[in-house]
Design a protein around this motif. Structure first.
Motif, PDB file in Angstrom:
ATOM      1  N   ARG A   1       0.905  -1.274   0.042  1.00  0.00           N
ATOM      2  CA  ARG A   1       0.117  -0.148   0.011  1.00  0.00           C
ATOM      3  C   ARG A   1       0.913   1.295   0.010  1.00  0.00           C
ATOM      4  NH1 ARG A   1      -5.439  -0.273   1.984  1.00  0.00           N
ATOM      5  NH2 ARG A   1      -5.186   1.826   2.002  1.00  0.00           N
ATOM      6  N   ILE A   2       1.967   1.241   0.685  1.00  0.00           N
ATOM      7  CA  ILE A   2       2.872   2.372   0.708  1.00  0.00           C
ATOM      8  C   ILE A   2       3.455   2.670  -0.742  1.00  0.00           C
ATOM      9  CG2 ILE A   2       5.047   3.144   1.624  1.00  0.00           C
ATOM     10  CD1 ILE A   2       4.391   1.887   4.164  1.00  0.00           C
ATOM     11  N   GLU A   3       3.764   1.574  -1.235  1.00  0.00           N
ATOM     12  CA  GLU A   3       4.341   1.771  -2.803  1.00  0.00           C
ATOM     13  C   GLU A   3       3.343   2.286  -3.601  1.00  0.00           C
ATOM     14  OE1 GLU A   3       6.522  -1.027  -6.245  1.00  0.00           O
ATOM     15  OE2 GLU A   3       6.079  -2.028  -4.148  1.00  0.00           O
TER      16      GLU A   3
ATOM     17  N   MET B   1       9.497   6.081  10.921  1.00  0.00           N
ATOM     18  CA  MET B   1       9.618   4.782  11.530  1.00  0.00           C
ATOM     19  C   MET B   1       9.401   3.342  10.634  1.00  0.00           C
ATOM     20  SD  MET B   1       9.963   5.907  14.807  1.00  0.00           S
ATOM     21  CE  MET B   1       9.987   3.835  15.525  1.00  0.00           C
ATOM     22  N   TRP B   2       9.024   3.493   9.634  1.00  0.00           N
ATOM     23  CA  TRP B   2       8.739   2.615   8.632  1.00  0.00           C
ATOM     24  C   TRP B   2      10.074   2.572   7.871  1.00  0.00           C
ATOM     25  CZ3 TRP B   2       5.963  -1.648   7.376  1.00  0.00           C
ATOM     26  CH2 TRP B   2       6.261  -1.975   5.982  1.00  0.00           C
TER      27      TRP B   2
ATOM     28  N   LEU C   1       0.204   7.708   2.123  1.00  0.00           N
ATOM     29  CA  LEU C   1      -0.502   6.995   3.042  1.00  0.00           C
ATOM     30  C   LEU C   1      -0.098   7.166   4.573  1.00  0.00           C
ATOM     31  CD1 LEU C   1      -2.724   4.714   3.270  1.00  0.00           C
ATOM     32  CD2 LEU C   1      -0.637   3.030   3.516  1.00  0.00           C
ATOM     33  N   LEU C   2       1.274   7.331   4.685  1.00  0.00           N
ATOM     34  CA  LEU C   2       1.771   7.479   6.120  1.00  0.00           C
ATOM     35  C   LEU C   2       1.985   9.034   6.559  1.00  0.00           C
ATOM     36  CD1 LEU C   2       4.319   4.462   6.399  1.00  0.00           C
ATOM     37  CD2 LEU C   2       1.912   4.602   7.095  1.00  0.00           C
ATOM     38  N   THR C   3       1.900   9.293   7.669  1.00  0.00           N
ATOM     39  CA  THR C   3       2.181  10.576   8.009  1.00  0.00           C
ATOM     40  C   THR C   3       3.990  10.679   8.243  1.00  0.00           C
ATOM     41  OG1 THR C   3       2.334   9.931  10.604  1.00  0.00           O
ATOM     42  CG2 THR C   3       0.270  10.726   9.660  1.00  0.00           C
ATOM     43  N   HIS C   4       4.284  11.804   8.497  1.00  0.00           N
ATOM     44  CA  HIS C   4       5.789  12.155   8.256  1.00  0.00           C
ATOM     45  C   HIS C   4       6.454  10.989   9.587  1.00  0.00           C
ATOM     46  CE1 HIS C   4      10.030  13.862   8.404  1.00  0.00           C
ATOM     47  NE2 HIS C   4       9.635  13.846   9.595  1.00  0.00           N
TER      48      HIS C   4
ATOM     49  N   PHE D   1      12.949   3.163   8.937  1.00  0.00           N
ATOM     50  CA  PHE D   1      14.319   2.867   9.722  1.00  0.00           C
ATOM     51  C   PHE D   1      13.660   1.771  10.811  1.00  0.00           C
ATOM     52  CE2 PHE D   1      15.223   7.051   8.344  1.00  0.00           C
ATOM     53  CZ  PHE D   1      16.369   6.992   7.952  1.00  0.00           C
ATOM     54  N   ARG D   2      12.558   1.094  10.319  1.00  0.00           N
ATOM     55  CA  ARG D   2      11.933   0.060  11.273  1.00  0.00           C
ATOM     56  C   ARG D   2      12.966  -1.290  11.808  1.00  0.00           C
ATOM     57  NH1 ARG D   2      10.076  -0.761   6.321  1.00  0.00           N
ATOM     58  NH2 ARG D   2      10.003  -2.903   5.484  1.00  0.00           N
ATOM     59  N   GLN D   3      13.857  -1.516  10.710  1.00  0.00           N
ATOM     60  CA  GLN D   3      14.756  -2.692  10.926  1.00  0.00           C
ATOM     61  C   GLN D   3      15.616  -2.130  11.903  1.00  0.00           C
ATOM     62  OE1 GLN D   3      15.741  -4.334   7.164  1.00  0.00           O
ATOM     63  NE2 GLN D   3      14.009  -5.741   7.299  1.00  0.00           N
ATOM     64  N   ASP D   4      16.557  -1.029  11.561  1.00  0.00           N
ATOM     65  CA  ASP D   4      17.408  -0.528  12.482  1.00  0.00           C
ATOM     66  C   ASP D   4      17.150  -0.185  13.801  1.00  0.00           C
ATOM     67  OD1 ASP D   4      19.102  -0.701  10.115  1.00  0.00           O
ATOM     68  OD2 ASP D   4      19.809   1.462  10.116  1.00  0.00           O
ATOM     69  N   PHE D   5      16.011   0.456  13.848  1.00  0.00           N
ATOM     70  CA  PHE D   5      15.390   0.835  15.214  1.00  0.00           C
ATOM     71  C   PHE D   5      14.978  -0.333  16.099  1.00  0.00           C
ATOM     72  CE2 PHE D   5      13.711   5.426  13.682  1.00  0.00           C
ATOM     73  CZ  PHE D   5      15.203   5.834  13.618  1.00  0.00           C
ATOM     74  N   SER D   6      14.639  -1.349  15.475  1.00  0.00           N
ATOM     75  CA  SER D   6      14.227  -2.562  16.360  1.00  0.00           C
ATOM     76  C   SER D   6      15.440  -3.016  16.885  1.00  0.00           C
ATOM     77  CB  SER D   6      13.589  -3.633  15.504  1.00  0.00           C
ATOM     78  OG  SER D   6      14.443  -3.909  14.468  1.00  0.00           O
ATOM     79  N   VAL D   7      16.901  -3.045  16.446  1.00  0.00           N
ATOM     80  CA  VAL D   7      18.026  -3.742  17.168  1.00  0.00           C
ATOM     81  C   VAL D   7      18.597  -2.822  18.379  1.00  0.00           C
ATOM     82  CG1 VAL D   7      20.267  -4.313  16.620  1.00  0.00           C
ATOM     83  CG2 VAL D   7      18.698  -4.331  14.770  1.00  0.00           C
TER      84      VAL D   7
END
Length: 286
Positions: A14-16, A29-30, A21-24, A32-38
């Protein structure tokens, strides 16, 4: 979910299809989600804090709060508390600009350099140490983007900010409720007399709040110990604040504290123990 998105795969599609679709903040967060989860090792937290330190005046104090100051081996994000004289909004904006130009700050979640009605500056977003590798080659290995929050307070509020940002969510709820039962409102901006009641919807709200209280010890709230002493509590060690300290436990500690001689005021105790050892040290951590 209400939009029919029930999986990360569907969200990615959906984002593509719909870039807006998403706010800023959601987009940051989307992305950088993988980096931020570490989780971030303590050693990396300390390097990040040192970089932030370079963007503030030499006479400013800086410490890492959150789970780091409670002794965690690694952290989900980095919470940096800066206490500096002057215009906290301007200092925050100038630091953010300097750190962004250097490449260190890589995304902004909330560019609120001034929080309305306060003397507090704030920046929230992401950073990456490897972005500084052209000047500091030893940082090239730190390629992950990390979540970073920078809070800038006047020195007079340092102890309240330490308590708020260093204690953890559960302990914060407990000690604020404890203060409420004593007739006060406790926050990162001080302690005030307050009256609470119900609004039209039945929610508990502050009906009246007085001016910030003066420190009766004469220490001008120089350390967390003065806040605990004001509330009739022993100074609870940072590492003990993650041990499920309830408001009922605080009430028990207050009763024990009331029985101690004055010279033992502000003794450091573990949350699960009624024993104590005297200490006059601050709970700050850098």
């Amino acid at each position: 979910y209400d939009s029919g998105i029930t999986s990360l795969e569907e969200l990615a599609r959906r984002i593509e299809m719909e870039p807006g679709l998403l706010t800023h903040n959601q987009r940051v967060m989307w992305d950088f989600r993988q980096d931020f989860s570490v989780r971030v090792p303590r050693s990396e937290v300390e390097i990040i804090a040192d970089v932030v330190r370079t963007a503030f005046p030499a006479d400013a104090s800086l410490e890492v709060c959150g789970s780091y100051c409670r002794g965690a081996a690694d952290c989900g994000d980095i919470d940096v508390l800066v206490c500096a004289r002057g215009d906290q909004s301007r200092l925050t904006a100038e630091a953010a600009e300097q750190l962004t130009k250097s490449g260190f700050l890589t995304s902004t979640l909330r560019d609120a350099h001034h929080i309305s009605g306060t003397h507090i500056g704030q920046w929230m977003g992401g950073c990456c140490l490897a972005s500084l590798a052209h000047r500091r080659p030893e940082l090239a290995a730190y390629t992950l983007h990390r979540r970073l929050d920078i809070k800038v307070y006047p020195p007079k509020l340092r102890a309240f900010a330490q308590l708020y940002f260093g204690s953890g969510e559960e302990f914060n709820r407990s000690i604020r409720l404890f203060a409420t039962r004593l007739g006060f409102s406790l926050s990162d901006q001080g302690i005030r007399k307050a009256t609470r009641g119900k609004n039209d919807r039945g929610d508990s709200v502050v009906l009246w709040e007085g001016q910030p209280q003066e420190d009766p010890s004469g220490c001008a709230w120089a350390t967390e110990a003065s806040i605990f002493q004001f509330l009739g509590l022993p100074l609870i060690a940072l590492e003990a604040r993650d041990l499920g300290v309830t408001v009922a436990r605080l009430e028990e500690l207050a009763k024990l504290q009331a029985k101690r001689p004055p010279e033992e005021d502000c003794a450091v105790v573990a949350a699960g123990s009624s024993s104590s050892s005297s200490s006059s040290s601050s709970s700050s951590s850098s």
